[in-house]
Design an enzyme around this catalytic site. Structure first.
Site, short mmCIF file in Angstrom:
data_model
loop_
_atom_site.label_atom_id
_atom_site.label_comp_id
_atom_site.label_asym_id
_atom_site.label_seq_id
_atom_site.Cartn_x
_atom_site.Cartn_y
_atom_site.Cartn_z
N LYS A 3 40.28 44.58 51.11
CA LYS A 3 41.60 45.23 50.98
C LYS A 3 42.30 44.76 49.71
O LYS A 3 42.95 45.55 49.02
CB LYS A 3 42.49 44.90 52.19
CG LYS A 3 42.12 45.65 53.45
CD LYS A 3 43.15 45.31 54.52
CE LYS A 3 42.86 45.99 55.82
NZ LYS A 3 43.72 45.48 56.91
N TYR A 15 33.23 40.84 48.43
CA TYR A 15 33.73 40.56 47.07
C TYR A 15 33.09 41.50 46.06
O TYR A 15 33.79 42.21 45.32
CB TYR A 15 33.41 39.11 46.74
CG TYR A 15 33.94 38.62 45.41
CD1 TYR A 15 35.30 38.41 45.21
CD2 TYR A 15 33.06 38.33 44.36
CE1 TYR A 15 35.78 37.94 43.99
CE2 TYR A 15 33.54 37.85 43.15
CZ TYR A 15 34.90 37.65 42.96
OH TYR A 15 35.37 37.18 41.75
P1 NAD Z 1 41.93 31.90 42.46
O1 NAD Z 1 41.53 32.01 43.88
O2 NAD Z 1 42.33 30.56 41.93
O3 NAD Z 1 43.11 32.91 42.11
C1 NAD Z 1 43.34 34.10 42.79
C2 NAD Z 1 44.85 34.24 43.01
O4 NAD Z 1 45.11 35.49 43.67
C3 NAD Z 1 45.42 33.13 43.90
O5 NAD Z 1 46.60 32.62 43.34
C4 NAD Z 1 45.69 33.84 45.23
O6 NAD Z 1 46.70 33.23 45.98
C5 NAD Z 1 46.01 35.23 44.75
N1 NAD Z 1 45.79 36.27 45.77
C6 NAD Z 1 44.69 36.44 46.56
N2 NAD Z 1 44.86 37.50 47.37
C7 NAD Z 1 46.08 38.03 47.06
C8 NAD Z 1 46.83 39.13 47.56
N3 NAD Z 1 46.34 39.92 48.53
N4 NAD Z 1 48.04 39.37 47.01
C9 NAD Z 1 48.56 38.58 46.05
N5 NAD Z 1 47.90 37.52 45.55
C10 NAD Z 1 46.67 37.25 46.05
O7 NAD Z 1 40.71 32.47 41.61
P2 NAD Z 1 40.49 32.58 40.03
O8 NAD Z 1 39.24 31.87 39.74
O9 NAD Z 1 41.71 32.21 39.31
O10 NAD Z 1 40.22 34.14 39.88
C11 NAD Z 1 41.18 35.05 39.34
C12 NAD Z 1 40.53 36.41 39.19
O11 NAD Z 1 39.41 36.33 38.31
C13 NAD Z 1 40.01 37.00 40.50
O12 NAD Z 1 40.27 38.37 40.53
C14 NAD Z 1 38.53 36.75 40.42
O13 NAD Z 1 37.80 37.69 41.15
C15 NAD Z 1 38.27 36.85 38.93
N6 NAD Z 1 37.05 36.11 38.54
C16 NAD Z 1 37.04 34.75 38.50
C17 NAD Z 1 35.87 34.08 38.15
C18 NAD Z 1 35.78 32.57 38.05
O14 NAD Z 1 34.72 32.05 37.75
N7 NAD Z 1 36.84 31.83 38.26
C19 NAD Z 1 34.71 34.81 37.85
C20 NAD Z 1 34.76 36.20 37.93
C21 NAD Z 1 35.94 36.84 38.26
#
Ligand code: NAD
Ligand code: UDP
Length: 312
Positions: free
Chosen positions: A91, A145
């Site tokens: 979602k 995911y």
């Molecule tokens: P993270 O989990 O630290 O950050 C995700 C943030 O989104 C968190 O602050 C969380 O509280 C918030 N969040 C989650 N669901 C939510 C919702 N329904 N409404 C509002 N906020 C919500 O992860 P990250 O590593 O900082 O990743 C950030 C983005 O980058 C993500 O979209 C992730 O898929 C993408 N990404 C990260 C990596 C990686 O290696 N870190 C790799 C590929 C993609």
């Protein structure tokens, strides 16, 4: 010129670095987060800046605001967190994308999607370039995911084709650095925390699987450059570090850099764990004139310094 920029997931690991960089560049930043995996702690320093605003909101619900740009990062990123409530993860990716794209459409904002190398699944071609369609199990434990992010990409391109929304799709490869959650289960944070506590380093499988690790500052530079590209360029574009390491090599580096007494133990490999992952960044080099600058050992040292401060 000062822009008004919305960052969803801005209190998370990557989001907090992005908010800081956008503020440092002289912009006004609105950080939206439901704090599922992020925390106020990550952005507490930024709250001193009057051009920073923090809003508790869930992206699965509509949100209305006037901004120039949107970075859509909201989504748990570590396997432990995104598998905790898989329906919610889907979602967040899908309804979050619909809500943010609807907003971008109405206010004519530019919008960037944080997609992922996971759209390539357990890849059958190596390294992965953007024209590879991927090898994803739609009913496996990672599907919530991977498929959520794939559907978000489909929504982005269709809002662009049907409604002329100005979009950018960034496929992020494994990224690490300060502000990672110590318990999020990702390999870099796990190994560093285990090493600093002199606990066993848990390698899943035999450690021969590979990943390419990008330091967060490199990713942020890539994201900013991508947002600044002309409207004709929408991606998708890989942003990652092509330096490829086995998980065993990573464990050995972390032990060396921390001076830890930890021993390596081998645990069962989770199902659908990709065997190899390495970005082809030819497109990013060409279009963004970008490539990663921070070598693994240097980035690990900065990350180790961070974890030394926060863990007991
Ligand atoms: P993270 O989990 O630290 O950050 C995700 C943030 O989104 C968190 O602050 C969380 O509280 C918030 N969040 C989650 N669901 C939510 C919702 N329904 N409404 C509002 N906020 C919500 O992860 P990250 O590593 O900082 O990743 C950030 C983005 O980058 C993500 O979209 C992730 O898929 C993408 N990404 C990260 C990596 C990686 O290696 N870190 C790799 C590929 C993609
Ligand atoms: N991994 C590991 N030990 C850990 C955590 C992860 O060996 O304590 C492995 C995991 O099985 C995978 C790799 O490290 O092969 C990267 O895992 P992570 O969860 O960081 O990211 P992803 O699999 O999404 O790339």
């Amino acid at each position: 010129m000062k822009k008004k920029i919305l960052v969803t997931g801005g209190a998370g690991f990557i989001g907090s670095h992005l908010c800081k960089r956008l503020l440092d560049d002289g912009n006004e930043v609105i950080c939206l987060d439901n704090y599922f995996t992020g925390s106020k702690e990550n952005v507490v320093e930024l709250m001193k800046n009057p051009y920073f605003e923090l809003i508790r909101h869930d992206v699965t619900m509509p949100f209305f605001i006037e901004v120039d740009e949107i970075y859509n990062l909201a989504c748990p990123a570590s396997p432990i967190h995104y598998q905790y409530n898989p329906i919610k993860t889907i979602k967040t990716s899908v309804m979050g994308a619909v809500n943010m794209l609807g907003l971008a459409k109405r206010i004519r904002a530019k919008i960037l999607q944080a997609s992922t190398s996971e759209v390539y699944g357990d890849p059958t071609v190596h390294p992965q370039s953007e024209d590879y369609w991927g090898h994803v199990n739609p009913i496996g434990p990672r599907a919530c995911y991977d498929e959520g992010k794939r559907c978000a990409e489909a929504l982005f391109v269709n809002y662009h084709r049907q409604n002329n929304v100005r979009i950018k799709i960034m496929r992020i490869f494994n990224t690490y650095g300060p502000n990672m959650h110590p318990n999020d289960g990702r390999v870099v944070s796990n190994f560093i925390v285990q090493a600093l506590r002199n606990q066993d380093i848990t390698i899943y499988g035999d450690g021969s699987q590979t990943r390419s690790f990008q330091y967060v500052d490199d990713l942020i530079e890539g994201a900013i450059r991508l947002m600044a590209t002309p409207d004709e360029f929408i991606g998708p574009i890989n942003i990652g570090n092509p330096g490829e390491f086995t998980i065993l090599e990573l464990a050995e580096k972390v032990i060396k850099l921390t001076g830890s007494k930890s021993k390596i133990v081998f645990l069962p490999l989770p199902s659908d764990d990709p065997k190899q992952r390495q970005p082809d960044i030819t497109l990013a080099r060409k279009v963004l004139n970008w490539e990663p600058k921070v070598p693994l050992e240097e980035g690990l040292k900065l990350t180790i310094d961070y974890f030394r401060k926060i863990i007991k």
